[in-house]
Every structure is written in structure tokens, then in C-alpha cells.
Scaffold this motif. Structure first.
Motif, PDB file in Angstrom:
ATOM      1  N   GLY A  42       0.825  -1.209   0.000  1.00  0.00           N
ATOM      2  CA  GLY A  42       0.000   0.000   0.000  1.00  0.00           C
ATOM      3  C   GLY A  42       0.857   1.256   0.000  1.00  0.00           C
ATOM      4  N   ILE A  43       1.924   1.252   0.793  1.00  0.00           N
ATOM      5  CA  ILE A  43       2.846   2.385   0.818  1.00  0.00           C
ATOM      6  C   ILE A  43       3.478   2.573  -0.559  1.00  0.00           C
ATOM      7  N   ALA A  44       3.929   1.474  -1.164  1.00  0.00           N
ATOM      8  CA  ALA A  44       4.545   1.554  -2.493  1.00  0.00           C
ATOM      9  C   ALA A  44       3.552   2.100  -3.519  1.00  0.00           C
ATOM     10  N   SER A  45       2.289   1.730  -3.387  1.00  0.00           N
ATOM     11  CA  SER A  45       1.262   2.221  -4.295  1.00  0.00           C
ATOM     12  C   SER A  45       1.036   3.721  -4.120  1.00  0.00           C
ATOM     13  N   VAL A  46       1.061   4.191  -2.872  1.00  0.00           N
ATOM     14  CA  VAL A  46       0.944   5.633  -2.629  1.00  0.00           C
ATOM     15  C   VAL A  46       2.122   6.355  -3.277  1.00  0.00           C
ATOM     16  N   GLN A  47       3.321   5.834  -3.075  1.00  0.00           N
ATOM     17  CA  GLN A  47       4.506   6.470  -3.645  1.00  0.00           C
ATOM     18  C   GLN A  47       4.405   6.544  -5.170  1.00  0.00           C
ATOM     19  N   LYS A  48       3.873   5.491  -5.776  1.00  0.00           N
ATOM     20  CA  LYS A  48       3.765   5.425  -7.239  1.00  0.00           C
ATOM     21  C   LYS A  48       2.678   6.356  -7.775  1.00  0.00           C
ATOM     22  N   ASN A  49       1.559   6.446  -7.077  1.00  0.00           N
ATOM     23  CA  ASN A  49       0.393   7.179  -7.578  1.00  0.00           C
ATOM     24  C   ASN A  49       0.294   8.633  -7.103  1.00  0.00           C
ATOM     25  N   ALA A  50       1.092   9.017  -6.119  1.00  0.00           N
ATOM     26  CA  ALA A  50       0.941  10.329  -5.481  1.00  0.00           C
ATOM     27  C   ALA A  50       1.074  11.499  -6.450  1.00  0.00           C
ATOM     28  N   ALA A  51       1.930  11.395  -7.443  1.00  0.00           N
ATOM     29  CA  ALA A  51       2.186  12.531  -8.338  1.00  0.00           C
ATOM     30  C   ALA A  51       1.078  12.752  -9.365  1.00  0.00           C
ATOM     31  N   ASP A  52       0.209  11.763  -9.555  1.00  0.00           N
ATOM     32  CA  ASP A  52      -0.830  11.830 -10.593  1.00  0.00           C
ATOM     33  C   ASP A  52      -2.108  12.475 -10.046  1.00  0.00           C
ATOM     34  N   ASP A  53      -2.384  13.686 -10.491  1.00  0.00           N
ATOM     35  CA  ASP A  53      -3.544  14.432  -9.986  1.00  0.00           C
ATOM     36  C   ASP A  53      -4.861  13.693 -10.227  1.00  0.00           C
ATOM     37  N   ASP A  54      -4.930  12.887 -11.292  1.00  0.00           N
ATOM     38  CA  ASP A  54      -6.154  12.146 -11.609  1.00  0.00           C
ATOM     39  C   ASP A  54      -6.466  11.061 -10.588  1.00  0.00           C
ATOM     40  N   ARG A  55      -5.518  10.715  -9.750  1.00  0.00           N
ATOM     41  CA  ARG A  55      -5.721   9.657  -8.748  1.00  0.00           C
ATOM     42  C   ARG A  55      -6.410  10.174  -7.482  1.00  0.00           C
ATOM     43  N   TYR A  56      -6.621  11.484  -7.399  1.00  0.00           N
ATOM     44  CA  TYR A  56      -7.227  12.060  -6.186  1.00  0.00           C
ATOM     45  C   TYR A  56      -8.728  12.260  -6.380  1.00  0.00           C
ATOM     46  N   GLU A  57      -9.481  11.736  -5.435  1.00  0.00           N
ATOM     47  CA  GLU A  57     -10.930  11.920  -5.413  1.00  0.00           C
ATOM     48  C   GLU A  57     -11.214  12.988  -4.353  1.00  0.00           C
ATOM     49  N   ARG A  58     -11.626  14.158  -4.819  1.00  0.00           N
ATOM     50  CA  ARG A  58     -11.911  15.278  -3.921  1.00  0.00           C
ATOM     51  C   ARG A  58     -13.370  15.198  -3.497  1.00  0.00           C
ATOM     52  N   LYS A  59     -13.607  15.263  -2.177  1.00  0.00           N
ATOM     53  CA  LYS A  59     -14.963  15.068  -1.659  1.00  0.00           C
ATOM     54  C   LYS A  59     -15.327  16.137  -0.640  1.00  0.00           C
ATOM     55  N   GLU A  60     -16.635  16.315  -0.489  1.00  0.00           N
ATOM     56  CA  GLU A  60     -17.161  17.151   0.578  1.00  0.00           C
ATOM     57  C   GLU A  60     -18.039  16.255   1.445  1.00  0.00           C
ATOM     58  N   THR A  61     -17.846  16.300   2.756  1.00  0.00           N
ATOM     59  CA  THR A  61     -18.608  15.441   3.657  1.00  0.00           C
ATOM     60  C   THR A  61     -20.005  16.027   3.888  1.00  0.00           C
ATOM     61  N   SER A  62     -20.873  15.225   4.451  1.00  0.00           N
ATOM     62  CA  SER A  62     -22.231  15.692   4.758  1.00  0.00           C
ATOM     63  C   SER A  62     -22.212  16.810   5.796  1.00  0.00           C
ATOM     64  N   ALA A  63     -21.117  16.907   6.559  1.00  0.00           N
ATOM     65  CA  ALA A  63     -20.992  17.951   7.574  1.00  0.00           C
ATOM     66  C   ALA A  63     -20.381  19.238   7.004  1.00  0.00           C
ATOM     67  N   GLY A  64     -20.168  19.256   5.679  1.00  0.00           N
ATOM     68  CA  GLY A  64     -19.623  20.451   5.058  1.00  0.00           C
ATOM     69  C   GLY A  64     -18.111  20.577   5.148  1.00  0.00           C
ATOM     70  N   LYS A  65     -17.444  19.499   5.501  1.00  0.00           N
ATOM     71  CA  LYS A  65     -15.980  19.481   5.538  1.00  0.00           C
ATOM     72  C   LYS A  65     -15.461  18.960   4.195  1.00  0.00           C
TER      73      LYS A  65
END
Length: 109
Positions: A42-65
């Protein structure tokens, strides 16, 4: 100070990691893994994928966070952020992962 991954065992005996920025702040946390090797993958996967902006899912919680997930190429979530009070805070967290994860050392705690 550079960022680092802390690999640890939780109270239930599962292996987890968290990515900490150079200032010591948690910026990404994993799910629980039954095997230490799976956690290390899992750590290796984070290191590999971290630079790719398309890999990030940006979310807003039900509490507005605001928060984000980092996903692997197969769509599986490999790391989850803390909650932020603003979208700009969340986006700064993503930039911190991009900057810190690829070269972060792994420390067992």
C-alpha cells in the motif's frame, strides 16, 4: 524535514500506515491490512500514484468538511485524508502528499 510513512499495528492487530509531512502533521492514512507485506505494498502504491492528480478523489462530507482519497490505478482507495474546513485546505493537503510521498522513508513505530 522530509515527510515519512509510519507503519504500525493497531489495537485490532491490523497493519496501517500514515503519511506525515515534514512538520509532523498527518496528511494521509491507510485502511487496515491483515499482513504487513500488504501494508508495505500500500505504501509503495501511494509512492507510485501520489504525483498523478487524476488519482485524487476530492470530496465534501455531509458535515460540510472537505477531504480526499488517493486511489490506485484499479480504483481502490489506498489512502484517506483528514477533514479540512475549506476546499483550499484540502487542495493544500493533496499538494503535500504529492510533494512528500514519492521519496518518504518508511519508519516502523
Amino acid at each position: 524535514m522530509a515527510g515519512k510513512f509510519e507503519l504500525y499495528q493497531d489495537k485490532a492487530g491490523e497493519y496501517r500506515f500514515r503519511l506525515k509531512a515534514g512538520n509532523g502533521e498527518n496528511i494521509l492514512a491507510s485502511e487496515g491490512y491483515k499482513q504487513k507485506a500488504s501494508c508495505e505494498n500500500g505504501i509503495a502504491s501511494v509512492q507510485k500514484n501520489a504525483a498523478d492528480d487524476d488519482r485524487y478523489e476530492r470530496k465534501e462530507t455531509s458535515a460540510g468538511k472537505f477531504m480526499f482519497n488517493l486511489k490506485a490505478t484499479n480504483g481502490q482507495v489506498i489512502g484517506t485524508s483528514q477533514s479540512y474546513t475549506s476546499a483550499s485546505g484540502r487542495d493544500n493537503g493533496i499538494e503535500s502528499v504529492k510533494k512528500n510521498a514519492p521519496d518518504a522513508e518508511v519508519v516502523e513505530v
